[in-house]
Design an enzyme around this catalytic site. Structure first.
Site, PDB file in Angstrom:
ATOM      1  N   GLU A  42     -50.051 -17.198  -9.636  1.00 32.48           N
ATOM      2  CA  GLU A  42     -50.032 -18.187  -8.554  1.00 32.48           C
ATOM      3  C   GLU A  42     -49.724 -19.562  -9.126  1.00 32.48           C
ATOM      4  OE1 GLU A  42     -53.490 -20.684  -6.251  1.00 32.48           O
ATOM      5  OE2 GLU A  42     -53.888 -18.573  -6.654  1.00 32.48           O
ATOM      6  N   LYS A 131     -60.145 -15.147  -0.519  1.00 30.20           N
ATOM      7  CA  LYS A 131     -60.464 -15.878  -1.743  1.00 30.20           C
ATOM      8  C   LYS A 131     -61.768 -16.641  -1.512  1.00 30.20           C
ATOM      9  CE  LYS A 131     -58.589 -19.920  -2.652  1.00 30.20           C
ATOM     10  NZ  LYS A 131     -57.616 -20.984  -3.031  1.00 30.20           N
TER      11      LYS A 131
END
Length: 211
Positions: A42, A131
């Site tokens: 990411e 998340k």
């Protein structure tokens, strides 16, 4: 409603978070991470020239790796991410339109949540996973308490204040997905240091999860 994209079956469900990386450092860093055993990367959009770095990462990583952006806040950035080949959309918040749009572009999505309300809203919007951030504040017991009201198939990730030292604590509550940021990468770090930290993270994961 767009059907969510399932969280992929990764050998190690570890996401390297490269906040602050520059395009000229990206290829070398990606190679170090891939060589160590990472399959998901990411690049947050508050990094310098992030879409260029993401494109380089997509071109550098082998087929099947999960490459994408963090800190995605709007649908325009979802489209820009799709245009450079990104397949992972991570956001710090729950914005149903952003989650649904990313799913419609075939992306794996992992919005940031902290409360049961946020978690259930993200699930309703079609998130691939959640998340939990900052995980260090909630801790394994806090995440486990919220998980009790969530669909069992939703992927749960612990991000924020977690490192390879945290794996065993989270394994006890069934968490196997982690986003590793500053414990793995900081701007200006050499590829050799990143490789060393990445190997340590992978070896610890393998020990705890029996990979």
């Amino acid at each position: 409603m767009t059907h969510p994209v399932s969280w992929p079956s990764l050998k190690r469900s570890l996401v390297a978070i490269l906040r602050g990386i520059k395009p000229e450092e990206t290829a070398e860093t990606i190679n170090a991470l891939i060589d160590a055993g990472f399959e998901a990367i990411e690049i947050p959009l508050n990094s310098p020239d992030p879409f260029r770095s993401i494109q380089i990462a997509v071109e550098t990583a082998p087929q099947g790796c999960l490459i994408g952006a963090g800190t995605v806040l709007n649908t325009g950035d979802v489209d820009r991410l799709a245009n450079v080949g990104g397949t992972l959309m991570v956001s710090p918040n729950v914005e149903p339109d952003v989650i649904a749009h990313a799913a419609s572009r075939g992306m794996v999505t992992m919005p940031g949540v902290f409360t049961p309300t946020e978690a259930l809203s993200a699930v309703k919007a079609g998130a691939s996973g959640l998340k939990f951030f900052p995980a260090s504040v909630l801790g394994p017991s806090g995440i486990a308490a919220i998980r009790a009201v969530l669909p069992p198939q939703i992927e749960i990730g612990a991000v924020g204040g977690v490192s390879h030292d945290s794996y065993s604590d989270y394994r006890t509550v069934g968490v196997r997905t982690f986003g590793l940021g500053s414990s793995l990468y900081k701007p200006g770090m050499s590829a050799a240091e990143i490789a060393k930290r990445a190997r340590l993270a992978v070896e610890a994961y393998d020990d705890v999860y029996g990979v």
